[in-house]
Design a protein around this motif. Structure first.
Motif, PDB file in Angstrom:
ATOM      1  N   ASP A  42       0.841  -1.385  -0.029  1.00  0.00           N
ATOM      2  CA  ASP A  42      -0.135   0.069  -0.093  1.00  0.00           C
ATOM      3  C   ASP A  42       0.841   1.409  -0.077  1.00  0.00           C
TER       4      ASP A  42
ATOM      5  N   ASN B 176       3.951   1.650   1.121  1.00  0.00           N
ATOM      6  CA  ASN B 176       4.775   1.963   2.416  1.00  0.00           C
ATOM      7  C   ASN B 176       5.705   0.715   2.285  1.00  0.00           C
TER       8      ASN B 176
ATOM      9  N   ASP C 122      -6.714  -3.822   7.758  1.00  0.00           N
ATOM     10  CA  ASP C 122      -7.177  -2.591   7.850  1.00  0.00           C
ATOM     11  C   ASP C 122      -6.818  -1.859   9.087  1.00  0.00           C
ATOM     12  N   TRP C 123      -5.656  -1.203   9.282  1.00  0.00           N
ATOM     13  CA  TRP C 123      -5.229  -0.426  10.694  1.00  0.00           C
ATOM     14  C   TRP C 123      -6.071   0.941  10.915  1.00  0.00           C
ATOM     15  N   GLN C 124      -6.555   1.352  10.044  1.00  0.00           N
ATOM     16  CA  GLN C 124      -7.355   2.468  10.185  1.00  0.00           C
ATOM     17  C   GLN C 124      -8.654   2.119  11.013  1.00  0.00           C
ATOM     18  N   ASN C 125      -9.275   0.920  10.588  1.00  0.00           N
ATOM     19  CA  ASN C 125     -10.285   0.630  11.619  1.00  0.00           C
ATOM     20  C   ASN C 125      -9.998  -0.463  12.332  1.00  0.00           C
ATOM     21  N   GLU C 126      -8.905  -0.979  12.465  1.00  0.00           N
ATOM     22  CA  GLU C 126      -8.462  -2.097  13.102  1.00  0.00           C
ATOM     23  C   GLU C 126      -9.345  -3.422  13.099  1.00  0.00           C
TER      24      GLU C 126
END
Length: 257
Positions: free
Chosen positions: A67, A69, A126-130
């Motif tokens: 993504d 990174n 999806d780390w933004q929404n864990e």
């Protein structure tokens, strides 16, 4: 008669790989220290009872991109021995990606080829929404909630290698296979001398709590699985030994490249 989906070797293999993968800890790592680098290859001989069962090869691949990174890329290849190939051929490939500080998983893939059984699993994060989501060849399951710092299988081994091990200490960290979230825990027992084909080492003996692996590994007062990790800056897993319902199993380090 159709071949069983999980004959004895496959059950044993799942047990030993799970044992190698569950040793993950939550102690804060020194972000500037990496005891491994791209190109490292660790080769293990696998045994079930008195049978040469095959090999497991762990590799640190070149830095990848997930993504947009930069990411660490870890690879595990499992191959059954020639004698077992006649009865049940295993060719598994597992890939795991983490952030550069190895503080959480970014992507996980597991390609299983075991006898007539096969699957191609991908776990996305999806780390933004864990949340994490399991996908097997397009068949997705509902996303599950994950804790900060959660790891997928395989990547937890490299997270372990960045931790400080101290006898009598109990460490833990969240882990997921995309279907469920568990908190892996391990106790550092003591320092010992260990000899494996790769050489003789000072090592820490650690005993992981296997949790949901209880259906495969015998429950007893003694630890079902023991793991020895080199007591140096590289903290390489040297040996795994345990007892399952189908007999004893082990993995020993053959070479480091």
């Amino acid at each position: 008669m159709a071949q069983k989906r999980f004959p004895p070797f496959a059950v044993w293999l799942q047990g030993i790989v799970f044992a190698l993968q569950i040793i993950a800890f939550s102690a804060a790592a020194d972000e500037t220290v990496h005891p491994f680098e791209p190109g490292e290859t660790l080769t293990y001989k696998l045994r079930w009872k008195f049978i040469n069962a095959g090999t497991a090869v762990f590799q640190v691949q070149p830095i990848a991109e997930i993504d947009g990174n930069p990411a660490h890329h870890f690879l595990l290849k499992i191959r059954s021995s020639a004698i077992l190939d006649v009865f049940y051929k295993v060719r598994d490939r597992v890939e795991a990606y983490t952030d550069l500080d190895v503080t959480r998983s970014l992507l996980y893939r597991n390609e299983q080829r075991e006898g007539s059984y096969s699957r191609d699993v991908t776990v996305t994060f999806d780390w933004q929404n864990e949340m994490a989501q399991f996908d097997n060849r397009g068949e997705k399951q509902d996303p599950i909630f994950i804790y900060p710092g959660t790891f997928a299988p395989l990547s937890v081994i490299y997270h372990l290698r960045m931790q400080e091990l101290v006898p009598a200490k109990v460490l833990k960290a969240p882990a997921t296979d995309g279907k469920r979230l568990v908190v892996g825990r391990v106790r550092v027992v003591e320092k010992q001398k260990v000899r494996v084909p790769a050489g003789e080492f000072d090592a820490f003996l650690v005993e992981p709590a296997l949790g949901r692996l209880g259906g495969v590994v015998k429950r007893s007062e003694a630890a079902a699985v023991q793991i020895w990790v080199s007591a140096d800056e590289r903290q390489i897993p040297l040996k795994v030994s345990g007892t399952a319902k189908l007999g004893s199993f082990s993995a020993v380090l053959v070479s480091v490249e």
